[in-house]
Design a protein around this motif. Sequence first.
Motif, PDB file in Angstrom:
ATOM      1  N   LEU A   1       0.857  -1.263   0.068  1.00 23.55           N
ATOM      2  CA  LEU A   1      -0.067   0.011   0.190  1.00 23.55           C
ATOM      3  C   LEU A   1       0.744   1.057  -0.122  1.00 23.55           C
ATOM      4  O   LEU A   1       1.915   1.312   0.942  1.00 23.55           O
ATOM      5  CB  LEU A   1      -0.992   0.031   1.521  1.00 23.55           C
ATOM      6  CG  LEU A   1      -2.160   0.880   1.235  1.00 23.55           C
ATOM      7  CD1 LEU A   1      -3.196   0.502   0.294  1.00 23.55           C
ATOM      8  CD2 LEU A   1      -2.865   1.036   2.660  1.00 23.55           C
ATOM      9  N   LEU A   2       0.517   2.102  -0.876  1.00 21.01           N
ATOM     10  CA  LEU A   2       1.594   3.445  -0.895  1.00 21.01           C
ATOM     11  C   LEU A   2       0.650   4.628  -0.421  1.00 21.01           C
ATOM     12  O   LEU A   2      -0.498   4.692  -1.057  1.00 21.01           O
ATOM     13  CB  LEU A   2       1.883   3.699  -2.532  1.00 21.01           C
ATOM     14  CG  LEU A   2       2.652   4.881  -2.543  1.00 21.01           C
ATOM     15  CD1 LEU A   2       3.982   4.881  -1.568  1.00 21.01           C
ATOM     16  CD2 LEU A   2       3.029   5.096  -4.108  1.00 21.01           C
ATOM     17  N   VAL A   3       0.940   5.292   0.585  1.00 23.27           N
ATOM     18  CA  VAL A   3       0.325   6.430   0.938  1.00 23.27           C
ATOM     19  C   VAL A   3       1.017   7.593   0.703  1.00 23.27           C
ATOM     20  O   VAL A   3       1.947   7.690   1.374  1.00 23.27           O
ATOM     21  CB  VAL A   3      -0.081   6.111   2.457  1.00 23.27           C
ATOM     22  CG1 VAL A   3      -0.831   7.445   2.923  1.00 23.27           C
ATOM     23  CG2 VAL A   3      -0.753   4.805   2.829  1.00 23.27           C
TER      24      VAL A   3
ATOM     25  N   LEU B   1      -6.746   0.851   7.859  1.00 24.65           N
ATOM     26  CA  LEU B   1      -7.824   0.185   7.595  1.00 24.65           C
ATOM     27  C   LEU B   1      -7.824  -0.283   6.002  1.00 24.65           C
ATOM     28  O   LEU B   1      -8.429  -1.329   5.627  1.00 24.65           O
ATOM     29  CB  LEU B   1      -8.845   1.182   7.799  1.00 24.65           C
ATOM     30  CG  LEU B   1      -9.411   1.694   9.002  1.00 24.65           C
ATOM     31  CD1 LEU B   1     -10.388   2.687   9.471  1.00 24.65           C
ATOM     32  CD2 LEU B   1      -9.991   0.176   9.997  1.00 24.65           C
ATOM     33  N   ASN B   2      -7.395   0.805   5.208  1.00 26.20           N
ATOM     34  CA  ASN B   2      -7.400   0.210   3.888  1.00 26.20           C
ATOM     35  C   ASN B   2      -6.228  -1.064   3.676  1.00 26.20           C
ATOM     36  O   ASN B   2      -6.392  -2.096   2.803  1.00 26.20           O
ATOM     37  CB  ASN B   2      -6.691   1.348   2.985  1.00 26.20           C
ATOM     38  CG  ASN B   2      -7.811   2.244   2.693  1.00 26.20           C
ATOM     39  OD1 ASN B   2      -8.631   1.751   1.694  1.00 26.20           O
ATOM     40  ND2 ASN B   2      -7.921   3.479   3.267  1.00 26.20           N
TER      41      ASN B   2
ATOM     42  N   LYS C   1       0.660  -1.578 -12.239  1.00 28.20           N
ATOM     43  CA  LYS C   1      -0.563  -2.229 -11.886  1.00 28.20           C
ATOM     44  C   LYS C   1      -0.939  -1.728 -10.532  1.00 28.20           C
ATOM     45  O   LYS C   1      -0.318  -2.064  -9.685  1.00 28.20           O
ATOM     46  CB  LYS C   1      -0.492  -3.606 -11.909  1.00 28.20           C
ATOM     47  CG  LYS C   1      -0.437  -4.537 -13.042  1.00 28.20           C
ATOM     48  CD  LYS C   1      -0.227  -6.034 -12.743  1.00 28.20           C
ATOM     49  CE  LYS C   1      -1.348  -6.873 -12.170  1.00 28.20           C
ATOM     50  NZ  LYS C   1      -0.923  -8.181 -11.902  1.00 28.20           N
ATOM     51  N   PHE C   2      -1.839  -0.922 -10.613  1.00 28.08           N
ATOM     52  CA  PHE C   2      -2.125   0.017  -9.251  1.00 28.08           C
ATOM     53  C   PHE C   2      -3.567   0.392  -9.398  1.00 28.08           C
ATOM     54  O   PHE C   2      -4.362   0.510 -10.363  1.00 28.08           O
ATOM     55  CB  PHE C   2      -1.055   0.988  -8.775  1.00 28.08           C
ATOM     56  CG  PHE C   2      -1.277   1.886  -9.893  1.00 28.08           C
ATOM     57  CD1 PHE C   2      -2.234   3.054  -9.914  1.00 28.08           C
ATOM     58  CD2 PHE C   2      -0.583   1.925 -11.055  1.00 28.08           C
ATOM     59  CE1 PHE C   2      -2.142   3.837 -10.861  1.00 28.08           C
ATOM     60  CE2 PHE C   2      -0.708   3.034 -12.030  1.00 28.08           C
ATOM     61  CZ  PHE C   2      -1.144   4.037 -11.868  1.00 28.08           C
ATOM     62  N   GLN C   3      -4.323   0.568  -8.009  1.00 19.61           N
ATOM     63  CA  GLN C   3      -5.455   1.206  -8.126  1.00 19.61           C
ATOM     64  C   GLN C   3      -5.577   2.114  -6.837  1.00 19.61           C
ATOM     65  O   GLN C   3      -4.969   2.012  -5.847  1.00 19.61           O
ATOM     66  CB  GLN C   3      -6.467  -0.010  -7.707  1.00 19.61           C
ATOM     67  CG  GLN C   3      -7.861   0.478  -7.925  1.00 19.61           C
ATOM     68  CD  GLN C   3      -9.005  -0.637  -7.245  1.00 19.61           C
ATOM     69  OE1 GLN C   3      -8.449  -1.830  -6.900  1.00 19.61           O
ATOM     70  NE2 GLN C   3     -10.136  -0.376  -7.308  1.00 19.61           N
ATOM     71  N   ARG C   4      -5.933   3.448  -7.176  1.00 26.67           N
ATOM     72  CA  ARG C   4      -6.007   4.242  -5.967  1.00 26.67           C
ATOM     73  C   ARG C   4      -7.345   4.023  -5.135  1.00 26.67           C
ATOM     74  O   ARG C   4      -8.598   3.992  -5.546  1.00 26.67           O
ATOM     75  CB  ARG C   4      -5.996   5.663  -6.568  1.00 26.67           C
ATOM     76  CG  ARG C   4      -6.355   6.715  -5.285  1.00 26.67           C
ATOM     77  CD  ARG C   4      -6.671   8.195  -6.019  1.00 26.67           C
ATOM     78  NE  ARG C   4      -6.310   9.344  -5.060  1.00 26.67           N
ATOM     79  CZ  ARG C   4      -7.175   9.742  -4.181  1.00 26.67           C
ATOM     80  NH1 ARG C   4      -8.526   9.491  -4.383  1.00 26.67           N
ATOM     81  NH2 ARG C   4      -6.946  10.763  -3.403  1.00 26.67           N
ATOM     82  N   VAL C   5      -7.233   3.422  -4.152  1.00 28.05           N
ATOM     83  CA  VAL C   5      -8.303   2.619  -3.174  1.00 28.05           C
ATOM     84  C   VAL C   5      -9.016   3.737  -2.217  1.00 28.05           C
ATOM     85  O   VAL C   5     -10.148   3.557  -1.737  1.00 28.05           O
ATOM     86  CB  VAL C   5      -7.687   1.253  -2.586  1.00 28.05           C
ATOM     87  CG1 VAL C   5      -7.415   0.211  -3.638  1.00 28.05           C
ATOM     88  CG2 VAL C   5      -6.850   1.587  -1.746  1.00 28.05           C
ATOM     89  N   SER C   6      -8.237   4.605  -2.067  1.00 24.25           N
ATOM     90  CA  SER C   6      -8.942   5.603  -1.042  1.00 24.25           C
ATOM     91  C   SER C   6      -8.064   6.967  -0.918  1.00 24.25           C
ATOM     92  O   SER C   6      -6.868   6.998  -1.639  1.00 24.25           O
ATOM     93  CB  SER C   6      -8.863   5.013   0.360  1.00 24.25           C
ATOM     94  OG  SER C   6      -9.588   5.886   1.165  1.00 24.25           O
ATOM     95  N   GLY C   7      -8.289   7.796  -0.136  1.00 22.45           N
ATOM     96  CA  GLY C   7      -7.751   9.072  -0.093  1.00 22.45           C
ATOM     97  C   GLY C   7      -8.339   9.830   1.226  1.00 22.45           C
ATOM     98  O   GLY C   7      -9.235   9.375   1.610  1.00 22.45           O
ATOM     99  N   THR C   8      -7.593  10.968   1.571  1.00 22.43           N
ATOM    100  CA  THR C   8      -8.221  11.790   2.468  1.00 22.43           C
ATOM    101  C   THR C   8      -7.887  13.115   2.341  1.00 22.43           C
ATOM    102  O   THR C   8      -6.810  13.548   1.907  1.00 22.43           O
ATOM    103  CB  THR C   8      -8.109  11.292   4.005  1.00 22.43           C
ATOM    104  OG1 THR C   8      -8.481  12.417   4.731  1.00 22.43           O
ATOM    105  CG2 THR C   8      -6.608  10.815   4.026  1.00 22.43           C
TER     106      THR C   8
ATOM    107  N   SER D   1      -3.189  10.460  -1.078  1.00 27.93           N
ATOM    108  CA  SER D   1      -3.648   9.274  -2.031  1.00 27.93           C
ATOM    109  C   SER D   1      -3.361   7.925  -1.279  1.00 27.93           C
ATOM    110  O   SER D   1      -2.213   7.903  -0.767  1.00 27.93           O
ATOM    111  CB  SER D   1      -3.199   9.503  -3.186  1.00 27.93           C
ATOM    112  OG  SER D   1      -3.973  10.645  -4.078  1.00 27.93           O
ATOM    113  N   ILE D   2      -4.169   6.914  -1.423  1.00 26.17           N
ATOM    114  CA  ILE D   2      -3.872   5.746  -0.919  1.00 26.17           C
ATOM    115  C   ILE D   2      -3.944   4.886  -2.181  1.00 26.17           C
ATOM    116  O   ILE D   2      -5.229   4.698  -2.665  1.00 26.17           O
ATOM    117  CB  ILE D   2      -4.933   5.286   0.335  1.00 26.17           C
ATOM    118  CG1 ILE D   2      -4.433   6.477   1.507  1.00 26.17           C
ATOM    119  CG2 ILE D   2      -4.538   3.962   0.944  1.00 26.17           C
ATOM    120  CD1 ILE D   2      -5.416   6.243   2.595  1.00 26.17           C
ATOM    121  N   ILE D   3      -2.934   4.137  -2.344  1.00 23.55           N
ATOM    122  CA  ILE D   3      -2.894   3.362  -3.871  1.00 23.55           C
ATOM    123  C   ILE D   3      -2.389   1.784  -3.364  1.00 23.55           C
ATOM    124  O   ILE D   3      -1.473   1.645  -2.656  1.00 23.55           O
ATOM    125  CB  ILE D   3      -1.811   4.100  -4.623  1.00 23.55           C
ATOM    126  CG1 ILE D   3      -2.094   5.487  -4.804  1.00 23.55           C
ATOM    127  CG2 ILE D   3      -1.920   3.185  -6.024  1.00 23.55           C
ATOM    128  CD1 ILE D   3      -0.960   6.260  -5.510  1.00 23.55           C
TER     129      ILE D   3
END
Length: 898
Positions: free
Chosen positions: A242-244, A365-366, A260-267, A251-253
């Motif tokens: 997980l890359l924050v 949590l991610n 191969k990646f997906q931005r799964v969350s962010g704040t 951005s939380i990726i």
Amino acid sequence: MASNSTENITKEKQFAKGISATEPEDKEEKKESLTGGPPVIQRSGSRPQLDLSGAAIHGNFEDRYPTILLPNQSDDISHLALDIGGSLIKLVYFSRHAESFTDDYRKNSLRKKFGGTNGNRRNYPILGGRLHFVKFETSKLNECLDFISSKQLHRGGVDSPIWRGNPSTENIVIKATGGGAFKYADVFRERLGVSLEKEDEMGSLVAGANFLLRAIRHEAFTHMDGQKEFIQIDPNDLFPYLLVNIGSGVSIIKVDGFGKFQRVSGTNVGGGTYWGLGRLLTKCKSFDELLELSQKGDNSQLDMLVGDIYGGLDYSKIGLSASTIASSFGKTISENKELSDYRPEDISLSLLRMISYNIGQISYLNALRYGLKKIFFGGFFIRGHAYTMDTISFAVHFWSKGEAQAMFLRHEGFLGAVGAFMSYEKHGLDDLRAHQLVERFPMGAPYVGGKIHGPPLGNLNEKISWMEKFVQKGTAITAPVPMAPPGTTGMGGFERPSARGNILRSDASAALNVGVLHLVPTLEVFPLLRDPKIYEPNTIDLSHSELEYWFTVLSEHLPDLVDKAVASEGGTDDAKRRGDAFARAFSAHLARLMEEPAAYGKFGLADLLELREECLREFQFGDAYITIKQRENEASLAVLPDLLMELDGMNEEDRLLALIEGVLAANIFDWGSRACVDLYHKGTIIEIYRMSRKKMQRPWRVDDFDTFNKKMLTDKRQQPYKRALLFVDNSGADIVLGMLPLARELLRHGTEVVLVANSLPALNDVTANEIPGIVAEAAKHCDTLRRAAEAGGLLLDAMAGIEDESKASTVSVPLMVVENGCGSPCIDFRQVSSELAEAAKEADLIILEGMGRALHTNLNVRFKCDALKLAMIKNQRLAEKLFGGNIYDCICRFEPAD
Ligand SMILES: Nc1ncnc2c1ncn2[C@@H]1O[C@H](COP(=O)(O)OP(=O)(O)OP(=O)(O)O)[C@@H](O)[C@H]1O
Ligand SMILES: CC(C)(CO)[C@@H](O)C(=O)NCCC(=O)O
Ligand SMILES: [Mn+2]
């Protein structure tokens, strides 16, 4: 015989050949070989190629690193990439440092010997260079544009020949990522006449992280309870993670592979929030000021703690201690106070803690959501700040019950910019490996006076002035120290950092945390390492007490070194000024390391010694010990014939012992050892050498001579070894009276000998291009050496004088010389020259000589072939620590391959 004789001018010239790179005649040679070079050099794979046809050294012969003109290169190779974020602009740029085209005789004959190419690598001199990292506030875009323009970065750099004579910027495209690549595209076109090619922001972050984590040693580290620990990432076991990225926003990726990646969350509660709210609430003028305030803060003045609610008690049933924060800023609701009643320090700390903890928790949590164990945090919100990292780590550790791990990156805020840079396919940098990158920490970074950037310190003079000012103002780079770690209660509670009144390290010194990356595409891993994966060059860990010891040793040695360096450059006023700046720069590095040993990543003694040499080079001292080296070479060569005669009078077994003894005795000439330097005042070189020999008493502290002897002499019909690599150490007696006679003996046994020496000077070490001159002199007194040197292609001049008849009878195993790729008294076998890697392929014996290469580094390293480690210990502490012995003890360790 006069030991210090300097009368023989011709000899001196011969020895001086090694540094003749600065002599015009040599440069002419380079030019010739350049223009006569291969017409077009094919590059491998799908990468576009640089057209090197007609390449020629361009510019002044006085230049130390002349640029190479590529007249037929049509591509506009851009050397700059940008990440323009909401708060900061990040620049990554490449300055080419063309490898010299030294097609000298030695190299040519090596090429013939080992085949045309340098292994399977490219044998063209492109892409050697440096990657620099710089940042600006986005609100000061103009300063960034000025910087780019003053260095002509958009055109490949001020020195780039590519744009010379072609002032048009029409077709120049610069890769850029971040929102500003869209927002400011017009400004770039108007001000610099370039277009920005947009690279996806998330894609760039991921590409940058993947590159850094795989290519840079010790890029990642953990930070818990104030302790930094570097993590060695296995490049083959990186995904998933997980890359924050904590920039203005977060951005939380989830990263599963390359691309191969997906931005799964962010704040949206991120770095901008801390700086923005902090500014409103405290009136701070800069981010650093705000961060620094937090250091003296007490968050319990604003935060509502569990104890505040529970009347001072823990709520232990659910694992909350009284000091756990129940509600950030919650205390302020029950108090009848105005904003001005709160201390800015306390506000800053509560805010920092709230935001860091929150990001840590969301990240966890991610990670949980996708079953990930590794979380890497980047972005400039972190700013190498201990409290921030500890808070994030604590949140991750606490909520995951130790299952997930928070890791940080040394190039924290540069991920996007690095990723954008990597997207220039034509650079071909994408497949660079750790062994091709060398990180250095020069002083000439464009950071001045704690400001985020300063005037580009392009030339040496500016750099020197900067060093002078630095110390004058008393704002030494080293003054600021890292923040104290926060105290944690272990139950989810968080106490305030124990305020020690420390100040935040200024940006100027924080900039030293990230070095300049030197790209040396020709470096390779030494193929004879038995276990390259676990290779660690340093024998002793530079723990704090060890560092302190070396700090003293190196500091004490400094005035003498400066004297030598200044003298080596003629003692001019200019040399004095540079010498002074060198001393300041090196002292600043030392002090910085004393404060924070992990400041430059994992740092061993080898790195420390290399840093000193690198500092000398930064202030353009080509070879501080040149005079001493020449004098000692001469004195030793004068007695060599007698020594050879004496050796030839012995039987084989006595002779081998005498030779090893000779190597050990001659290893006493080490200008890096204080004890030895004191000794040199007490006698001539030859007197000291004789004394040293006389004192040799077996058994030595480590004495495997008998085993080695057996291996060498048992089977008289067979040659014991096919090819030996002799890693040589010092000039003078060490090489002339120690290693050369040993080489001669091996040659007589039919063993090919490769003398492996430094590429660049370090202390009084002999360098690869000095050896042919020394061998030529020695060969005048010895047929074996002469024939072997001829066979090895070392004797260009000497051959001319030799009768045809004797040439015809030349059937000899060759004596060769290769450079090791280093400029340090130690050797890191993860990064050696391609010619050494090539020569190693057929070697079955390695002889490591001297403290630097055989004790400080590599003492415990095992090789795929037999290895002999020879050194005299010229340091009491090291003798005690490693062998329970004494200064001047000798080590002869023989390690058979199996
Ligand atoms: N000298 C500084 N000036 C301003 N902010 C700084 C500075 N040093 C660190 N920061 C922090 O770093 C944050 C910016 O980090 P970074 O450069 O990674 O993000 P960004 O790219 O500008 O933002 P985003 O990616 O959201 O567009 C700021 O919001 C602030 O919290
Ligand atoms: C908008 C970006 C991607 C710009 O870098 C960044 O600031 C961010 O991820 N912000 C958080 C937005 C959100 O996901 O709530
Ligand atoms: Mn960003």
